[in-house]
Enzyme design. Sequence first.
Site, PDB file in Angstrom:
ATOM      1  N   CYS A 132       3.880   8.546  -3.306  1.00 59.05           N
ATOM      2  CA  CYS A 132       5.175   8.275  -3.910  1.00 59.05           C
ATOM      3  C   CYS A 132       6.255   8.279  -2.819  1.00 59.05           C
ATOM      4  O   CYS A 132       6.256   7.396  -1.962  1.00 59.05           O
ATOM      5  CB  CYS A 132       5.434   9.298  -5.023  1.00 59.05           C
ATOM      6  SG  CYS A 132       6.952   9.052  -5.953  1.00 59.05           S
ATOM      7  N   ASP A 179       2.835   0.278 -12.885  1.00 60.46           N
ATOM      8  CA  ASP A 179       3.791   1.154 -12.205  1.00 60.46           C
ATOM      9  C   ASP A 179       5.190   0.585 -12.408  1.00 60.46           C
ATOM     10  O   ASP A 179       5.529  -0.461 -11.848  1.00 60.46           O
ATOM     11  CB  ASP A 179       3.453   1.227 -10.714  1.00 60.46           C
ATOM     12  CG  ASP A 179       4.257   2.273  -9.964  1.00 60.46           C
ATOM     13  OD1 ASP A 179       5.365   2.616 -10.422  1.00 60.46           O
ATOM     14  OD2 ASP A 179       3.788   2.727  -8.909  1.00 60.46           O
ATOM     15  N   HIS A 212       1.928   5.011 -12.184  1.00 58.65           N
ATOM     16  CA  HIS A 212       2.423   5.696 -10.993  1.00 58.65           C
ATOM     17  C   HIS A 212       1.974   7.161 -10.993  1.00 58.65           C
ATOM     18  O   HIS A 212       2.118   7.868 -11.989  1.00 58.65           O
ATOM     19  CB  HIS A 212       3.955   5.625 -10.977  1.00 58.65           C
ATOM     20  CG  HIS A 212       4.571   6.082  -9.695  1.00 58.65           C
ATOM     21  ND1 HIS A 212       4.651   5.271  -8.584  1.00 58.65           N
ATOM     22  CD2 HIS A 212       5.138   7.253  -9.347  1.00 58.65           C
ATOM     23  CE1 HIS A 212       5.246   5.931  -7.617  1.00 58.65           C
ATOM     24  NE2 HIS A 212       5.548   7.143  -8.052  1.00 58.65           N
TER      25      HIS A 212
END
Length: 245
Positions: A132, A179, A212
């Site tokens: 991330c 995502d 995600h």
Amino acid sequence: MANEARPCPCDLGDRMEYGGLGLEVQIEHIGAYLVKPSAPSDKAIIVIQDIFGWQLPNTRYMADLLADNGYIAVCPDLFVGKEPWSPSNDWSKFQEWIEEKNPTNINKEVDAVLRFLKEKCGAKHIGAVGFCWGGSSTHHLALQYPELKAGVSVYGIVREREDRYDLKFPTLFIFAENDHVIPLDQVSVLEAKLKEKCTVDHQVKIFPGQTHGFVHRKREDINPEDKPQILEARGDMLDWLNKYM
């Protein structure tokens, strides 16, 4: 933050109740989590946190996974003592919070970690893995640090640099199909431009149906339908490192 131009309101997902096999150390001006393999090794991985910080058990689990596969793993506090994001925080304040935590403003800390790994741990082959916010940081390192041997950026990209496709070391990019932080059109552009401009080995891999955070913030033991892809992505990470380290 997986995309430095569009900060992500990340879902923490499945927080692990996990203590870690390593220990916390001080590396110059920053704290860090350090774990070593059972046998001596001169290979090391810098593990880069997400917005939830260097002490998130899920990230330490990934560091321990790397150590179990023969790597010295160190996860430094790249927020340098500043509070990580908490799921209980007011998301309307996220933009203000993230502005002082640029995932590309990490060179001073990375340099300190590199000195530590070389001088204190005997590391001769060093790579990076980030998740991330840390995925963006790993992409940044791939543009800045040719001395590193390999990198894996997990749902994170740099968007705003002109030279963002000029990778200096082999890099694997892992993305999730669903995502909302990094849409597939951005991934497609990255893949096309890397093929056109990048001169080192690279791969962009998209996992269908995933979201995600799935590689490190989904627990395979309570998400059986996701387990094959979680394990595949982690295996891809290890295979990439083993190939180039």
